[in-house]
Enzyme design. Sequence first.
Site, PDB file in Angstrom:
ATOM      1  N   CYS A  89      -2.780  31.923  -1.808  1.00 51.75           N
ATOM      2  CA  CYS A  89      -2.423  31.614  -0.421  1.00 51.75           C
ATOM      3  C   CYS A  89      -2.636  30.129  -0.141  1.00 51.75           C
ATOM      4  O   CYS A  89      -1.776  29.463   0.456  1.00 51.75           O
ATOM      5  CB  CYS A  89      -3.272  32.462   0.525  1.00 51.75           C
ATOM      6  SG  CYS A  89      -2.796  32.331   2.267  1.00 51.75           S
ATOM      7  N   CYS A  90      -3.773  29.583  -0.575  1.00 51.73           N
ATOM      8  CA  CYS A  90      -4.032  28.157  -0.390  1.00 51.73           C
ATOM      9  C   CYS A  90      -3.029  27.304  -1.157  1.00 51.73           C
ATOM     10  O   CYS A  90      -2.628  26.236  -0.690  1.00 51.73           O
ATOM     11  CB  CYS A  90      -5.448  27.821  -0.840  1.00 51.73           C
ATOM     12  SG  CYS A  90      -6.761  28.387   0.267  1.00 51.73           S
ATOM     13  N   CYS A 137      -8.327  27.916   8.056  1.00 52.02           N
ATOM     14  CA  CYS A 137      -7.371  28.927   8.505  1.00 52.02           C
ATOM     15  C   CYS A 137      -8.108  30.089   9.153  1.00 52.02           C
ATOM     16  O   CYS A 137      -9.206  30.475   8.723  1.00 52.02           O
ATOM     17  CB  CYS A 137      -6.536  29.414   7.324  1.00 52.02           C
ATOM     18  SG  CYS A 137      -5.337  28.204   6.727  1.00 52.02           S
ATOM     19  N   CYS A 166     -10.212  24.887  -0.850  1.00 52.16           N
ATOM     20  CA  CYS A 166      -8.835  25.384  -0.770  1.00 52.16           C
ATOM     21  C   CYS A 166      -8.012  24.972  -1.986  1.00 52.16           C
ATOM     22  O   CYS A 166      -6.998  25.606  -2.283  1.00 52.16           O
ATOM     23  CB  CYS A 166      -8.167  24.874   0.504  1.00 52.16           C
ATOM     24  SG  CYS A 166      -7.906  23.085   0.543  1.00 52.16           S
ATOM     25  N   CYS A 197      -9.736  33.152   7.196  1.00 49.76           N
ATOM     26  CA  CYS A 197     -10.759  32.813   6.197  1.00 49.76           C
ATOM     27  C   CYS A 197     -11.873  31.947   6.768  1.00 49.76           C
ATOM     28  O   CYS A 197     -12.603  31.279   6.022  1.00 49.76           O
ATOM     29  CB  CYS A 197     -10.108  32.107   5.008  1.00 49.76           C
ATOM     30  SG  CYS A 197      -8.858  33.114   4.163  1.00 49.76           S
TER      31      CYS A 197
END
Length: 243
Positions: A128-129, A209, A235, A212
Amino acid sequence: MNALAQQMSVEIRAALPLAQELDRVLRTATPHEIIEAALKTVGRERLALVSSFGTESAALLQVMADVDPAIPVIFLDTGWLFAETLAYRDTLIDALGLRDVRSIKPLEETLTREDPERDLWFSDPDACCRIRKVEPLSRALAPFAAWLNGRKRFQGGARADIPVVEEDGDRLKFNPFANATREQIEAMYRDAKLPPHPLVTSGYMSVGCMPCTSRTAPDEDTRAGRWRGRAKTECGIHTIKIS
């Protein structure tokens, strides 16, 4: 990569031993002096500052604005940020007179292909990062030969021994606040009357984010609320060489 970017890459690669020399010279320099040195080394058109507009971001942005408010600022709008962070970005742009803030988003086709249900943050936070931060930053930094960021040694973990200047792929990476203490950052906010991030009063000492990020207890490290319960602490934009 276009011809101009290739030429810049070759030039900076040849100059990369300069990173060690700059780090030696700037080891005890002030953040203002470090940003001035970065500007002198590569010029405004080839220098960018990367900011999350997080809980400590105003300090670095304020020093940069004192040196040159027209230095480009890259802001990664991941699609998962708190509304308060987006509002804080706009507040600081106005308060500090920032002239060139570029909000960079992940590619829609990448999100559709790799995160169609918007749950990748849970199943694979590293991936995702990568698609929401690392890849967009790589695109955004393509025209630049060096970048500034706000990491500090007191934040601990992988940041505990960062240099003032380092190599980052084909670029120079300046860490103007590497030597700063938490007390110095707090003093900057107080003395310059910098507006705090709206979520600080709610117990968020480090904001990333939304899925998280969690609140931090007074006896915890500043970044304890990031990816809580996981081994992940970064990240990727500071642990993966940006090409």
